[in-house]
Write a protein that holds these residues in place. Structure first.
Motif, mmCIF file in Angstrom:
data_model
loop_
_atom_site.group_PDB
_atom_site.id
_atom_site.type_symbol
_atom_site.label_atom_id
_atom_site.label_comp_id
_atom_site.label_asym_id
_atom_site.label_seq_id
_atom_site.Cartn_x
_atom_site.Cartn_y
_atom_site.Cartn_z
ATOM 1 N N CYS A 89 11.807 7.924 -4.646
ATOM 2 C CA CYS A 89 12.828 8.961 -4.734
ATOM 3 C C CYS A 89 13.846 8.725 -3.624
ATOM 4 O O CYS A 89 13.476 8.657 -2.449
ATOM 5 C CB CYS A 89 12.203 10.335 -4.548
ATOM 6 N N THR A 95 18.751 16.201 3.049
ATOM 7 C CA THR A 95 17.890 16.944 2.123
ATOM 8 C C THR A 95 16.497 16.326 2.146
ATOM 9 O O THR A 95 16.271 15.297 2.766
ATOM 10 C CB THR A 95 18.434 16.886 0.669
ATOM 11 N N ARG A 96 15.588 16.961 1.434
ATOM 12 C CA ARG A 96 14.236 16.428 1.244
ATOM 13 C C ARG A 96 13.963 16.355 -0.251
ATOM 14 O O ARG A 96 14.389 17.231 -1.001
ATOM 15 C CB ARG A 96 13.194 17.340 1.901
ATOM 16 N N ALA A 97 13.231 15.329 -0.662
ATOM 17 C CA ALA A 97 12.885 15.194 -2.081
ATOM 18 C C ALA A 97 12.047 16.396 -2.511
ATOM 19 O O ALA A 97 11.118 16.797 -1.817
ATOM 20 C CB ALA A 97 12.121 13.897 -2.318
ATOM 21 N N ASP A 98 12.382 16.953 -3.643
ATOM 22 C CA ASP A 98 11.659 18.099 -4.198
ATOM 23 C C ASP A 98 10.398 17.587 -4.898
ATOM 24 O O ASP A 98 10.312 17.544 -6.121
ATOM 25 C CB ASP A 98 12.571 18.867 -5.166
ATOM 26 N N ASN A 100 7.104 18.681 -4.828
ATOM 27 C CA ASN A 100 6.122 19.595 -5.408
ATOM 28 C C ASN A 100 6.553 20.251 -6.704
ATOM 29 O O ASN A 100 5.724 20.786 -7.426
ATOM 30 C CB ASN A 100 5.743 20.677 -4.391
ATOM 31 N N SER A 101 7.820 20.215 -7.009
ATOM 32 C CA SER A 101 8.280 20.833 -8.242
ATOM 33 C C SER A 101 8.944 19.799 -9.153
ATOM 34 O O SER A 101 8.351 19.343 -10.129
ATOM 35 C CB SER A 101 9.251 21.968 -7.914
ATOM 36 N N LEU A 102 10.157 19.386 -8.835
ATOM 37 C CA LEU A 102 10.937 18.523 -9.715
ATOM 38 C C LEU A 102 10.311 17.139 -9.918
ATOM 39 O O LEU A 102 10.141 16.686 -11.048
ATOM 40 C CB LEU A 102 12.367 18.382 -9.178
ATOM 41 N N ASP A 145 19.017 10.760 -6.403
ATOM 42 C CA ASP A 145 19.739 12.031 -6.390
ATOM 43 C C ASP A 145 21.201 11.777 -6.747
ATOM 44 O O ASP A 145 21.855 10.925 -6.138
ATOM 45 C CB ASP A 145 19.644 12.692 -5.016
ATOM 46 N N ASP A 183 19.886 17.419 -8.287
ATOM 47 C CA ASP A 183 19.121 18.241 -7.325
ATOM 48 C C ASP A 183 17.760 17.663 -6.972
ATOM 49 O O ASP A 183 16.806 18.405 -6.760
ATOM 50 C CB ASP A 183 18.965 19.665 -7.837
ATOM 51 N N GLY A 185 17.106 16.138 -4.253
ATOM 52 C CA GLY A 185 16.922 16.553 -2.862
ATOM 53 C C GLY A 185 17.310 18.008 -2.710
ATOM 54 O O GLY A 185 18.261 18.482 -3.329
ATOM 55 N N ARG A 186 16.564 18.708 -1.885
ATOM 56 C CA ARG A 186 16.851 20.144 -1.644
ATOM 57 C C ARG A 186 17.053 20.384 -0.172
ATOM 58 O O ARG A 186 16.534 19.757 0.654
ATOM 59 C CB ARG A 186 15.707 20.996 -2.139
#
Length: 186
Positions: A89, A95-98, A100-102, A145, A183, A185-186
């Motif tokens: 990723c 930002t940080r890679a999402d 746990n969700s995406l 991203d 999105d 990265g969040r």
């Protein structure tokens, strides 16, 4: 281009860049292998750095670089029905890679975690702290991203800690297997 073959990118005046195809010795072997065969490689530059500055925070501070222009590559793993799934990723450094969700949903696993440093280094053929989306193993998915594509130049690892790649943001979408994700990265 200066008479000595060096290029100074207007957006990063503190970094002297070299055409990567003329300096494949400055990148990890898998990175060099991909670049040698990739049509967009003529748009990529490499800069030598102190290996102690390979981490994004140290490099951006030393060279007064914007975090948004740096791309961090993290490797995530999960499993479904006994099948292991790995994805690299690439997100902006601010930002940080999402994960746990995406990312978990994209790779269709119940739980996603970071691949161990030892496995990431061994399987990628790259140094820890230098892992890049350029030249990843063929079985890994590559999630990028979409915000990185808007950057004129993105600073990425080169597979080794002693240099960085400078890649036009839009060119990231042309990396083999790249999947552009909103999105990430969040």
């Amino acid at each position: 281009m200066a008479h000595d073959g060096r290029v100074t990118l207007p957006s990063f005046p503190a970094l002297e860049s070299l055409p990567v195809l003329d300096h494949l010795d400055l990148v990890a072997p898998p990175v060099a292998g991909l670049l040698a065969a990739w049509p967009q490689a003529d748009q990529v530059a490499v800069v030598e750095i102190d290996p102690e500055l390979a981490d994004t925070a140290a490099m951006t501070a030393e060279y007064d670089l914007p975090l948004a222009a740096s791309g961090n590559c993290v490797v995530v793993v999960g499993a479904r029905a006994g099948e292991e799934r790995i994805a690299a990723c690439v997100v902006r450094a601010d930002t940080r890679a999402d994960v746990n969700s995406l990312v978990r949903k994209l790779i269709d696993v119940r739980k996603a975690t970071f691949l161990s440093m030892e496995r990431a280094v061994e399987e990628s053929g790259m140094e820890y702290g230098g892992i890049t989306p350029v030249g990843l193993p063929g079985g890994w998915r590559l999630l990028v991203d979409e915000r990185l594509l808007a950057e004129p130049v993105v600073i990425l690892g080169s597979g080794v800690r002693r240099s960085k790649l400078l890649v036009p943001g839009p060119v990231l979408a042309d990396l083999p297997g790249a999947e552009v994700v909103a999105d990430l990265g969040r």
